[in-house]
Design a protein around this motif. Structure first.
Motif, PDB file in Angstrom:
ATOM      1  N   PHE A   1     -26.265  20.613 -40.621  1.00 55.06           N
ATOM      2  CA  PHE A   1     -25.255  20.549 -39.572  1.00 55.06           C
ATOM      3  C   PHE A   1     -25.934  21.022 -38.299  1.00 55.06           C
ATOM      4  CE2 PHE A   1     -22.795  21.010 -43.432  1.00 55.06           C
ATOM      5  CZ  PHE A   1     -21.758  20.117 -43.246  1.00 55.06           C
ATOM      6  N   LYS A   2     -25.872  20.200 -37.249  1.00 47.40           N
ATOM      7  CA  LYS A   2     -26.515  20.531 -35.976  1.00 47.40           C
ATOM      8  C   LYS A   2     -25.530  20.319 -34.834  1.00 47.40           C
ATOM      9  CE  LYS A   2     -30.733  18.197 -37.437  1.00 47.40           C
ATOM     10  NZ  LYS A   2     -31.722  17.201 -37.047  1.00 47.40           N
ATOM     11  N   ILE A   3     -25.821  20.982 -33.718  1.00 46.60           N
ATOM     12  CA  ILE A   3     -25.042  20.790 -32.502  1.00 46.60           C
ATOM     13  C   ILE A   3     -25.756  19.773 -31.634  1.00 46.60           C
ATOM     14  CG2 ILE A   3     -24.233  21.880 -30.362  1.00 46.60           C
ATOM     15  CD1 ILE A   3     -22.687  22.701 -32.809  1.00 46.60           C
ATOM     16  N   LYS A   4     -25.018  18.784 -31.149  1.00 46.47           N
ATOM     17  CA  LYS A   4     -25.562  17.788 -30.229  1.00 46.47           C
ATOM     18  C   LYS A   4     -24.814  17.942 -28.914  1.00 46.47           C
ATOM     19  CE  LYS A   4     -26.099  12.891 -29.419  1.00 46.47           C
ATOM     20  NZ  LYS A   4     -25.687  11.549 -29.799  1.00 46.47           N
ATOM     21  N   GLU A   5     -25.562  18.129 -27.846  1.00 46.28           N
ATOM     22  CA  GLU A   5     -24.948  18.253 -26.527  1.00 46.28           C
ATOM     23  C   GLU A   5     -24.925  16.883 -25.855  1.00 46.28           C
ATOM     24  OE1 GLU A   5     -25.970  21.524 -24.071  1.00 46.28           O
ATOM     25  OE2 GLU A   5     -26.488  22.776 -25.791  1.00 46.28           O
ATOM     26  N   THR A   6     -23.741  16.495 -25.412  1.00 45.19           N
ATOM     27  CA  THR A   6     -23.568  15.230 -24.721  1.00 45.19           C
ATOM     28  C   THR A   6     -23.412  15.525 -23.232  1.00 45.19           C
ATOM     29  OG1 THR A   6     -22.399  14.376 -26.646  1.00 45.19           O
ATOM     30  CG2 THR A   6     -22.163  13.135 -24.624  1.00 45.19           C
ATOM     31  N   PRO A   7     -24.247  14.938 -22.389  1.00 45.60           N
ATOM     32  CA  PRO A   7     -24.149  15.215 -20.948  1.00 45.60           C
ATOM     33  C   PRO A   7     -22.904  14.568 -20.334  1.00 45.60           C
ATOM     34  CG  PRO A   7     -25.791  13.535 -21.362  1.00 45.60           C
ATOM     35  CD  PRO A   7     -25.327  14.015 -22.704  1.00 45.60           C
ATOM     36  N   ALA A   8     -22.511  15.072 -19.180  1.00 44.76           N
ATOM     37  CA  ALA A   8     -21.393  14.474 -18.445  1.00 44.76           C
ATOM     38  C   ALA A   8     -21.776  13.048 -18.062  1.00 44.76           C
ATOM     39  CB  ALA A   8     -21.085  15.299 -17.198  1.00 44.76           C
ATOM     40  N   ARG A   9     -20.785  12.184 -18.015  1.00 43.49           N
ATOM     41  CA  ARG A   9     -21.075  10.788 -17.675  1.00 43.49           C
ATOM     42  C   ARG A   9     -19.844  10.152 -17.048  1.00 43.49           C
ATOM     43  NH1 ARG A   9     -19.579  11.226 -22.920  1.00 43.49           N
ATOM     44  NH2 ARG A   9     -18.387   9.551 -23.857  1.00 43.49           N
ATOM     45  N   GLU A  10     -20.050   8.964 -16.535  1.00 39.36           N
ATOM     46  CA  GLU A  10     -18.940   8.232 -15.930  1.00 39.36           C
ATOM     47  C   GLU A  10     -18.471   7.177 -16.929  1.00 39.36           C
ATOM     48  OE1 GLU A  10     -18.591   5.270 -12.260  1.00 39.36           O
ATOM     49  OE2 GLU A  10     -19.083   7.336 -11.674  1.00 39.36           O
ATOM     50  N   GLY A  11     -17.163   7.076 -17.087  1.00 41.16           N
ATOM     51  CA  GLY A  11     -16.585   6.077 -17.977  1.00 41.16           C
ATOM     52  C   GLY A  11     -15.545   5.259 -17.242  1.00 41.16           C
ATOM     53  N   ARG A  12     -14.839   4.443 -17.979  1.00 37.29           N
ATOM     54  CA  ARG A  12     -13.796   3.588 -17.400  1.00 37.29           C
ATOM     55  C   ARG A  12     -12.503   3.778 -18.164  1.00 37.29           C
ATOM     56  NH1 ARG A  12     -15.031   1.451 -12.755  1.00 37.29           N
ATOM     57  NH2 ARG A  12     -17.190   0.875 -12.603  1.00 37.29           N
ATOM     58  N   ASN A  13     -11.395   3.835 -17.420  1.00 39.88           N
ATOM     59  CA  ASN A  13     -10.078   3.840 -18.036  1.00 39.88           C
ATOM     60  C   ASN A  13      -9.838   2.420 -18.552  1.00 39.88           C
ATOM     61  OD1 ASN A  13      -7.304   3.496 -18.493  1.00 39.88           O
ATOM     62  ND2 ASN A  13      -6.805   5.148 -17.052  1.00 39.88           N
ATOM     63  N   PRO A  14      -9.640   2.236 -19.864  1.00 41.15           N
ATOM     64  CA  PRO A  14      -9.501   0.873 -20.381  1.00 41.15           C
ATOM     65  C   PRO A  14      -8.258   0.148 -19.867  1.00 41.15           C
ATOM     66  CG  PRO A  14      -9.268   2.482 -22.150  1.00 41.15           C
ATOM     67  CD  PRO A  14      -9.632   3.228 -20.916  1.00 41.15           C
ATOM     68  N   SER A  15      -7.228   0.882 -19.498  1.00 44.24           N
ATOM     69  CA  SER A  15      -5.999   0.245 -19.010  1.00 44.24           C
ATOM     70  C   SER A  15      -6.136  -0.265 -17.582  1.00 44.24           C
ATOM     71  CB  SER A  15      -4.833   1.224 -19.064  1.00 44.24           C
ATOM     72  OG  SER A  15      -4.608   1.657 -20.375  1.00 44.24           O
ATOM     73  N   THR A  16      -6.725   0.580 -16.722  1.00 47.55           N
ATOM     74  CA  THR A  16      -6.781   0.238 -15.293  1.00 47.55           C
ATOM     75  C   THR A  16      -8.160  -0.194 -14.823  1.00 47.55           C
ATOM     76  OG1 THR A  16      -7.304   2.496 -14.637  1.00 47.55           O
ATOM     77  CG2 THR A  16      -4.964   1.927 -14.831  1.00 47.55           C
ATOM     78  N   GLY A  17      -9.177   0.145 -15.586  1.00 46.73           N
ATOM     79  CA  GLY A  17     -10.535  -0.166 -15.160  1.00 46.73           C
ATOM     80  C   GLY A  17     -11.087   0.823 -14.153  1.00 46.73           C
ATOM     81  N   ALA A  18     -10.301   1.848 -13.810  1.00 43.44           N
ATOM     82  CA  ALA A  18     -10.739   2.846 -12.835  1.00 43.44           C
ATOM     83  C   ALA A  18     -11.843   3.713 -13.430  1.00 43.44           C
ATOM     84  CB  ALA A  18      -9.557   3.723 -12.424  1.00 43.44           C
ATOM     85  N   ALA A  19     -12.789   4.108 -12.584  1.00 47.62           N
ATOM     86  CA  ALA A  19     -13.871   4.990 -13.011  1.00 47.62           C
ATOM     87  C   ALA A  19     -13.328   6.394 -13.225  1.00 47.62           C
ATOM     88  CB  ALA A  19     -14.978   4.997 -11.965  1.00 47.62           C
ATOM     89  N   ILE A  20     -13.752   7.022 -14.294  1.00 46.96           N
ATOM     90  CA  ILE A  20     -13.345   8.404 -14.572  1.00 46.96           C
ATOM     91  C   ILE A  20     -14.586   9.195 -14.954  1.00 46.96           C
ATOM     92  CG2 ILE A  20     -10.987   7.866 -15.291  1.00 46.96           C
ATOM     93  CD1 ILE A  20     -11.937   8.083 -18.202  1.00 46.96           C
TER      94      ILE A  20
END
Length: 92
Positions: free
Chosen positions: A51-70
């Protein structure tokens, strides 16, 4: 799906212990793994996996409903890497 209670029941039957004793043991093992993860430590169970810890960096995604960047915040995830014996049992 297997639950904590089912695991405890099987161990109790195999080892001749009470269900309540084995449930406490199973919950304690899981708590130790979680506590190690909180502190950033890796937990290795020989013959089973790690069992290990994986750190995920902050990133930009998209709201699937509106397509707005989040913005998606950085997070930590608990990952499991099975041992070779477990991989072989699953694929053999």
């Amino acid at each position: 799906m297997t639950t904590t209670n089912e695991i405890a029941d099987k161990i109790a039957a195999e080892q001749g212990l009470t269900k309540s004793q084995t449930k406490v043991i199973v919950e304690s093992v899981l708590k130790q793994i979680a506590d190690a993860a909180k502190s950033g430590a890796e937990t290795s169970l020989p013959g089973f996996g790690k069992f290990k810890i994986k750190e995920t960096p902050a990133r930009e995604g998209r709201n699937p409903s509106t397509g707005a960047a989040i913005k998606i915040a950085a997070s930590k995830k608990l990952t499991f890497a099975p041992a070779k014996a477990v991989k072989d049992a699953l694929n053999g």
